[in-house]
Design a protein around this motif. Structure first.
Motif, PDB file in Angstrom:
ATOM      1  N   ARG A 372     -41.089 -15.631  55.299  1.00  0.00           N
ATOM      2  CA  ARG A 372     -41.618 -14.451  56.109  1.00  0.00           C
ATOM      3  C   ARG A 372     -41.527 -14.681  57.582  1.00  0.00           C
ATOM      4  O   ARG A 372     -41.605 -13.663  58.245  1.00  0.00           O
ATOM      5  CB  ARG A 372     -42.975 -14.311  55.461  1.00  0.00           C
ATOM      6  N   LYS A 380     -44.564  -5.849  57.745  1.00  0.00           N
ATOM      7  CA  LYS A 380     -45.138  -6.780  56.620  1.00  0.00           C
ATOM      8  C   LYS A 380     -44.613  -6.613  55.379  1.00  0.00           C
ATOM      9  O   LYS A 380     -44.438  -5.345  55.089  1.00  0.00           O
ATOM     10  CB  LYS A 380     -46.563  -6.609  56.669  1.00  0.00           C
ATOM     11  N   ARG A 384     -47.311  -8.512  49.637  1.00  0.00           N
ATOM     12  CA  ARG A 384     -48.499  -9.219  50.031  1.00  0.00           C
ATOM     13  C   ARG A 384     -49.600  -8.476  49.155  1.00  0.00           C
ATOM     14  O   ARG A 384     -50.486  -8.940  48.814  1.00  0.00           O
ATOM     15  CB  ARG A 384     -48.932  -8.943  51.297  1.00  0.00           C
ATOM     16  N   GLU A 389     -52.366 -10.807  47.336  1.00  0.00           N
ATOM     17  CA  GLU A 389     -52.561 -11.693  48.424  1.00  0.00           C
ATOM     18  C   GLU A 389     -53.699 -10.949  49.525  1.00  0.00           C
ATOM     19  O   GLU A 389     -54.136 -11.935  50.223  1.00  0.00           O
ATOM     20  CB  GLU A 389     -51.402 -12.186  49.294  1.00  0.00           C
ATOM     21  N   THR A 390     -53.666  -9.792  49.739  1.00  0.00           N
ATOM     22  CA  THR A 390     -54.317  -9.132  50.336  1.00  0.00           C
ATOM     23  C   THR A 390     -54.636  -7.660  50.046  1.00  0.00           C
ATOM     24  O   THR A 390     -53.957  -7.173  49.188  1.00  0.00           O
ATOM     25  CB  THR A 390     -53.724  -9.006  52.171  1.00  0.00           C
TER      26      THR A 390
END
Length: 492
Positions: A372, A380, A384, A389-390
């Motif tokens: 990454r 991004k 993710r 992850e978020t």
């Protein structure tokens, strides 16, 4: 095990033309099925509502103010006219990760080192000085390398050779020679550019499948960008349809920046706009059919389930909204900057995170196993989000523009929460509450009650431009302080 990746990109397709985004008029059954099998992103935005800048950001992972292709190649405002080769390019990173990589269709990031690069440019000396060629083949892609803009691809010798091999005589009835150019292809959909591109994709993917390594393939349709040349089979679906006026068509545009008037050539002639919309929609349905044909091919080859499929567009199109606006590049309305994004292969559902074009670069490389720190330049990876992850990648999303068609005009749009703010250097700014005013009918920047909100966004945009080293920042600060003072006086 590394996954295969298919990235499908259309040109100038606004997100509202898909059933998965609430449109039950335009027929897109294959993309709607893809949406049901994947994740639909509700807040994806282009980094720039112009072809070359957006496409260059997808290949480089950085905003136009960094890669230098700030508007369409070989026009004023563009610094770089041939995509420079670099280890950071999407293609080079994928090759280093062990992928076979293929490309076909619209490129618009170079015209190549031959006589074709001089066509349509006022500045042949620029082409003569810039000897390096920046076509797909020059940066590592296998497949077709079409130089320049290409119109909608009908003029290339490769397409003409395809027609000869298929023994198809291309026949078209041009309905309107002006803008937008509109025509009905009467010789059948098998003799069209979208059909040809899918044939190219199938051939190259079949070749890749024989190799003992994963593949990345990027299929780029020129359509539904004007000229709207569509086959009879798909035009017949809409030929006699009635299309209702946009909610913003008869709205008062006096509170908008005057630059918008440049693209109001068909204002107050809804019957003209309605007619060309039929061709635009028919083009989208045609593309959807061809995409479905490619999906069937992948299933026949047992590749569909093992391939991550991403669908998006470089930017949108105004389509006659706001008193007859056409084209893109000089406004930041949702129709031009809000783009579709569907990702199949990591669960199903919807996601409301703010996404930008650079995130596509990061996501493809993340899927390919690129670290990454190398793939997240100014974007991004949406993995993710998809991997839990978020729940968000950023608090705001920004689009920029430096003008189009030799009109040099800078804008910056920032979307945060329900509000969207558009900075204009020498004109009135724009502020819209998208939750209460989804059609952007009321410019709140003209309302003294929202002066503090405008100041808040000016400062937020300054922060973003500083962090991202936007070259406009020096002049922006000078203008920002003047605008803040005016907003404060207005509030008092």
């Amino acid at each position: 095990m590394k996954r295969n990746v298919l990235l499908i990109l259309t040109d100038q397709q606004t997100y509202t033309t898909l059933g998965c985004y609430g449109n039950d008029f335009v027929k897109t059954p294959n993309l709607d099925r893809l949406a049901r099998e994947g994740v639909v992103f509700d807040n994806a935005y282009t980094v720039c509502p112009i072809c070359t800048p957006a496409r260059a950001s997808l290949q480089t992972g950085v905003y136009p103010n960094k890669h230098g292709m700030a508007t369409n190649i070989y026009t004023k405002g563009c610094i770089v006219h041939e995509l420079p080769d670099s280890e950071n390019l999407l293609s080079r990173r994928l090759l280093s990760a062990g992928y076979s990589i293929g490309y076909t269709g619209k490129w618009h990031l170079g015209a190549g080192c031959d006589e074709r690069r001089l066509r349509g440019t006022e500045y042949p000396f620029v082409a003569n000085e810039q000897k390096r060629s920046g076509l797909p083949k020059d940066v590592g892609y296998e497949g077709e390398s079409f130089p320049g803009h290409g119109g909608i691809g009908e003029g290339y010798e490769e397409f003409k050779d395809y027609l000869k091999k298929k023994n198809i005589e291309f026949k078209i009835n041009i309905v309107n020679k002006g803008y937008p150019n509109v025509g009905e292809i009467t010789s059948g959909y098998e003799g069209t550019v979208p059909h040809y591109l899918v044939d190219c994709a199938e051939q190259k993917i079949a070749e890749f499948a024989e190799r003992e390594k994963p593949f990345f393939y990027m299929l780029n349709f020129w359509q539904p960008h004007e000229p709207y040349h569509v086959p009879t089979e798909f035009l017949d679906i809409y030929r006699n349809a009635k299309i209702e006026k946009w909610a913003s068509y008869d709205a008062d545009s006096s509170a908008e920046p005057a630059i918008h008037d440049v693209q109001r050539g068909l204002s107050h002639h809804w019957e003209v706009i309605e007619e060309y919309l039929k061709y635009y929609y028919a083009s989208i349905t045609h593309i959807d059919y061809e995409i479905g044909r490619l999906f069937d091919f992948l299933k026949e080859k047992n590749l569909y389930d093992d391939t991550i499929i991403m669908f998006s567009a470089d930017h949108g199109e105004t389509l006659g909204v706001h008193n007859g606006l056409l084209d893109k590049g000089l406004n930041m309305f949702e129709e031009t900057v809000h783009i579709p994004l569907i990702v199949k292969g990591y669960g199903v559902g919807r996601n409301g995170a703010f996404i930008n074009t650079c995130d596509l670069y990061s996501t493809v490389l993340d899927i390919a196993g690129v670290p990454r720190e190398l793939c997240e330049l100014e974007g991004k990876s949406v993995l993710r989000l998809l991997m839990g992850e978020t729940d968000k990648l950023r608090d705001c999303v920004v689009s920029e523009s430096s003008g189009i068609d030799n009109i040099c005009y800078s804008q910056r749009m920032i979307r945060k929460g329900n509000y969207k703010f558009v900075f204009h250097p020498a004109e009135t700014d724009e502020l819209y509450d998208l939750e209460k005013d989804g059609h952007e009918l009321t410019n709140l920047a003209k309302d003294p009650a929202f002066s503090e909100k405008c100041i808040e966004f000016l400062l937020e945009l300054e922060k973003w431009m500083t962090e991202n080293k936007d070259g406009l920042i020096i002049r922006y600060r000078e203008l920002m302080y003047a605008k803040i003072n005016r907003y404060k006086k207005s509030a008092n």
